[in-house]
Write an enzyme that holds these catalytic residues in place. Structure first.
Site, PDB file in Angstrom:
ATOM      1  N   LYS A   4       0.792  -1.227   0.000  1.00  0.00           N
ATOM      2  CA  LYS A   4       0.000   0.000   0.000  1.00  0.00           C
ATOM      3  C   LYS A   4       0.834   1.292   0.000  1.00  0.00           C
ATOM      4  O   LYS A   4       0.349   2.340  -0.428  1.00  0.00           O
ATOM      5  CB  LYS A   4      -0.935   0.015   1.216  1.00  0.00           C
ATOM      6  CG  LYS A   4      -2.113  -0.947   1.113  1.00  0.00           C
ATOM      7  CD  LYS A   4      -3.163  -0.411   0.166  1.00  0.00           C
ATOM      8  CE  LYS A   4      -4.449  -1.212   0.257  1.00  0.00           C
ATOM      9  NZ  LYS A   4      -5.513  -0.626  -0.561  1.00  0.00           N
TER      10      LYS A   4
ATOM     11  N   SER B  20       0.211  -9.762  -0.230  1.00  0.00           N
ATOM     12  CA  SER B  20       0.070  -8.304  -0.181  1.00  0.00           C
ATOM     13  C   SER B  20       0.313  -7.665   1.175  1.00  0.00           C
ATOM     14  O   SER B  20       0.460  -6.445   1.249  1.00  0.00           O
ATOM     15  CB  SER B  20      -1.335  -7.918  -0.659  1.00  0.00           C
ATOM     16  OG  SER B  20      -2.321  -8.504   0.175  1.00  0.00           O
TER      17      SER B  20
END
Length: 480
Positions: free
Chosen positions: A50, A283
């Site tokens: 992110k 992720s």
């Protein structure tokens, strides 16, 4: 129309991000019959991809706009990226997060942002938090850093794909990406669906409505969606740990669960996928430590490696031993029982298996021997609650003695323990759960008449297992 290729190639993510490794997962590769590569975004500075999108968006803001301050809404990982970017660029950031955000992510935002961030906790899902953040943005004149639905954010995340192509030039069968709001990818139901509620176990993807721009792109480029459940995700976390010794958060393991589900579904359909190369984007690794117990509890079920069964056996002496003999050398993972009836006993048992076919064979063996059996492997009530509630006070537990025992933990050890128990006394309570340790711990209630206590004590002395008498324990008296 946005030229995403140009935006990705000119993104400024490497001021804060690193080119994450693309590692072979040997265990997963062997298990699936394909070469599984893990794109290790869990190794970024904020343990998530992110920061790429957040930093790229803020780097592209005009200086005056950036200095007025920014705001974001995030379940945690985008918040950390925004906080780190704010600190790097010397601007103020308001970080709005759901009330359900794990403490590890809140603490990480404080650490990465230092004195540049203000944390606001509001709402139960991202959508609730987002609405509150929009109000704060308007009230304070801040710039919103969207976690997914923004071209600069999308381009920043897109550098992950660019790296995969650079790191692996050979053909790739498929790339698996977790779905939340669509920063990396998005839902594809023909239209944007506003979900009435979202599960919070995978808090990093707990988004009710995907973004407009991400949906437009995914409708054009995404080939297929794969659905997985909580048990699948827990099993995937375990798989990655065995291959890398790293612990992913649930959202970070979604792609790995997707690989396994995709391969498994193809095999069941008679179109096996073998010898291909697949990439799973891991992720994030911002795992709440307190969740690890739940993950460990459910991982084997998600892997179809544990059968969870409810079995009814006759309430008579020796029935436990006869029942356990049917296990053979299989590893018993759990055994819960409390006397409650004069005629029948109901046992909650977990057994290590290789696949669903073995579970079916075990059930058939129990049934053919007269033991009525219910498969609870997919029963959420049984797995989540009832396994901890098999107990209570019983009017049939007269002359009960309560003992804790320890025995060496190995396949068949529980059966050996039970067969070593003399058949002269009735077992009225039994609790055992395997925790992966070298020694198994068992709580046993045994009905011993007063006149037979001397013989029972002699039996304990020759049993050969360490034990503790808990008959006078106040907790036992209160609850059992």
């Amino acid at each position: 129309m946005v030229d995403y290729l140009k935006k990705i190639l000119t993104s400024r993510v490497y001021d804060v991000a690193v080119e994450s490794p693309l590692d072979v997962a040997p265990g997963l590769s062997g298990k699936t019959g394909n070469t599984v590569l893990l794109k290790r975004e869990d190794l970024q500075r904020v343990f998530s991809f992110k920061l790429r999108g957040a930093y790229n968006k803020m780097a592209n803001l005009p200086d005056a706009q950036r200095q007025r301050g920014v705001i974001c809404a995030s379940a945690g990982n985008h918040a950390q990226g925004t906080a780190l970017a704010a600190r790097k660029m010397g601007c103020k950031a308001v970080i709005a997060m759901p009330m359900t955000t794990p403490p590890v992510k809140i603490d990480a935002v404080k650490m990465h942002g230092g004195g540049n961030v203000e944390i606001v906790l509001h709402g139960e899902s991202f959508s609730d938090t987002y609405e509150h953040a929009v109000k704060l943005m308007e009230e304070r004149g801040l710039t919103f850093i969207h976690p997914f639905d923004d071209p600069d954010v999308i381009a920043g995340q897109g550098t992950v794909g660019m790296e995969i192509l650079r790191q692996h030039s050979a053909p790739v069968h498929a790339v698996f990406v977790p779905v939340g709001g669509g920063g990396l990818i998005a839902g594809n139901a023909g239209e944007r669906i506003n979900l009435p509620d979202v599960g919070l176990f995978s808090d990093g993807t707990a988004v009710k409505l995907v973004g407009e721009e991400t949906f437009r792109l995914c409708r054009q480029y995404v080939d297929e969606m794969v659905l997985v459940d909580t048990d699948d995700v827990c099993a995937a976390i375990k798989d990655v740990f065995l291959d890398t010794r790293s612990i992913l958060e649930p959202a970070g393991a979604l792609s790995v669960a997707g690989v396994k589900a995709y391969v498994g579904r193809a095999a069941k359909a008679g179109r096996p996928v073998k010898g291909e190369t697949m990439v799973a984007v891991t992720s994030g690794a911002n795992m709440n430590f307190d969740r690890l117990r739940f993950v460990a509890e459910r991982a084997d079920v998600g892997e179809d490696k544990e059968a969870v069964l409810a079995v009814t056996i006759p309430e008579e002496r020796g029935s436990f031993r006869r029942f356990c003999e049917l296990f053979g050398q299989r590893h018993v993972t759990e055994f819960n029982y409390r006397i409650s009836d004069e005629r029948e006993a109901h046992v909650f048992v977990g057994i290590e298996v290789q696949d669903r076919e073995e579970t079916a064979a075990i059930i058939q063996a129990f049934e053919s021997n007269g033991y009525r059996t219910f498969d609870l492997t997919d029963d959420e009530l049984g797995k989540m609650h009832l396994r901890y509630m098999v107990g209570g006070k019983s009017p049939y537990a007269g002359h009960e003695q309560l003992f804790r025992f320890i025995f060496p933990e190995r396949p068949g050890a529980l059966r050996k323990f039970l067969t070593s128990m003399a058949p002269n006394w009735n077992i009225s309570l039994f609790n055992y759960r395997n925790h992966g340790a070298d020694y198994g711990r068992v709580l046993v209630g045994i009905q011993v008449p007063d006149a037979e206590m001397e013989a029972f004590n002699r039996f304990l002395a020759t049993l050969g297992y360490p034990y503790w008498n808990e008959t006078d324990n106040p907790v036992y008296k209160l609850f059992l």
